[in-house]
Design a protein around this motif. Structure first.
Motif, PDB file in Angstrom:
ATOM      1  N   THR A 105       0.829  -1.205   0.000  1.00  0.00           N
ATOM      2  CA  THR A 105       0.000   0.000   0.000  1.00  0.00           C
ATOM      3  C   THR A 105       0.860   1.250   0.000  1.00  0.00           C
ATOM      4  OG1 THR A 105      -1.748  -1.162   1.190  1.00  0.00           O
ATOM      5  CG2 THR A 105      -1.793   1.230   1.276  1.00  0.00           C
TER       6      THR A 105
ATOM      7  N   LEU B 245       2.771   1.604  -3.332  1.00  0.00           N
ATOM      8  CA  LEU B 245       1.933   2.073  -4.432  1.00  0.00           C
ATOM      9  C   LEU B 245       1.650   3.565  -4.339  1.00  0.00           C
ATOM     10  CD1 LEU B 245      -0.548  -0.929  -4.707  1.00  0.00           C
ATOM     11  CD2 LEU B 245       1.015  -0.130  -6.491  1.00  0.00           C
ATOM     12  N   ILE B 246       1.482   4.083  -3.148  1.00  0.00           N
ATOM     13  CA  ILE B 246       1.232   5.524  -3.040  1.00  0.00           C
ATOM     14  C   ILE B 246       2.510   6.311  -3.316  1.00  0.00           C
ATOM     15  CG2 ILE B 246       1.592   6.147  -0.617  1.00  0.00           C
ATOM     16  CD1 ILE B 246      -1.487   6.975  -2.706  1.00  0.00           C
TER      17      ILE B 246
ATOM     18  N   SER C 222      -2.008   3.376  -9.775  1.00  0.00           N
ATOM     19  CA  SER C 222      -1.290   3.033  -8.539  1.00  0.00           C
ATOM     20  C   SER C 222      -1.986   3.623  -7.314  1.00  0.00           C
ATOM     21  CB  SER C 222       0.163   3.481  -8.618  1.00  0.00           C
ATOM     22  OG  SER C 222       0.262   4.876  -8.690  1.00  0.00           O
TER      23      SER C 222
ATOM     24  N   SER D  87      -3.525   1.417  -4.406  1.00  0.00           N
ATOM     25  CA  SER D  87      -3.127   1.669  -3.022  1.00  0.00           C
ATOM     26  C   SER D  87      -4.348   1.742  -2.112  1.00  0.00           C
ATOM     27  CB  SER D  87      -2.336   2.977  -2.938  1.00  0.00           C
ATOM     28  OG  SER D  87      -2.051   3.296  -1.615  1.00  0.00           O
TER      29      SER D  87
ATOM     30  N   SER E 124      -2.249   6.552   3.155  1.00  0.00           N
ATOM     31  CA  SER E 124      -2.213   6.073   1.774  1.00  0.00           C
ATOM     32  C   SER E 124      -3.600   5.717   1.265  1.00  0.00           C
ATOM     33  CB  SER E 124      -1.295   4.857   1.665  1.00  0.00           C
ATOM     34  OG  SER E 124       0.005   5.177   2.059  1.00  0.00           O
TER      35      SER E 124
END
Length: 135
Positions: A47, A50-51, A91, A95, A116
């Protein structure tokens, strides 16, 4: 190992008067509701990763625009700008999804996970607004 490190750092910080109250307050917060800063689970780490990728793709798209590239009428008129932006949106939404799964199913309580997931939710809300109510 992290528990040993945190108790050792608390023991060192308790000797400093200014830090002592902050450390004891943070340890009370951790012990009472189980909050911590960094993710503990594999999905929680995804997570946050991805952020971070979202912000990197966003910066890349801004640099491309600053270099003189211009957009067009549709998102696919200039692929040099649209590909990083699409990757950034994907993304951020991923996330949000992985963040919700890690919070609900894996009982992840890292503060970065909540931040996130909220950023991903805001991006999802923006994208859905653009699709459902175009201007």
């Amino acid at each position: 190992a992290s528990r040993i490190w945190s108790t050792a750092s608390i023991a060192v910080c308790e000797k400093l008067p200014m830090v002592s109250s902050a450390v004891s307050a943070s340890s009370v917060l951790y012990s009472s509701i189980g909050l911590y800063f960094l993710p503990k689970t594999y999905l929680g780490k995804w997570t946050v990763g991805l952020i971070i990728a979202f912000f990197l793709f966003l910066i890349l798209a801004m640099l491309i625009v600053a270099s003189g590239q211009e957009g067009g009428e549709t998102i696919f008129d200039n692929l040099l700008i649209s590909i990083p932006m699409i990757l950034a949106v994907v993304s951020a939404i991923a996330s949000f999804i992985t963040g919700i799964i890690s919070i609900i199913w894996k009982k992840e309580r890292g503060i970065l996970i909540f931040i996130s997931a909220i950023i991903g939710l805001l991006i999802l809300w923006f994208v859905l607004g653009e699709i459902l109510v175009p201007h």
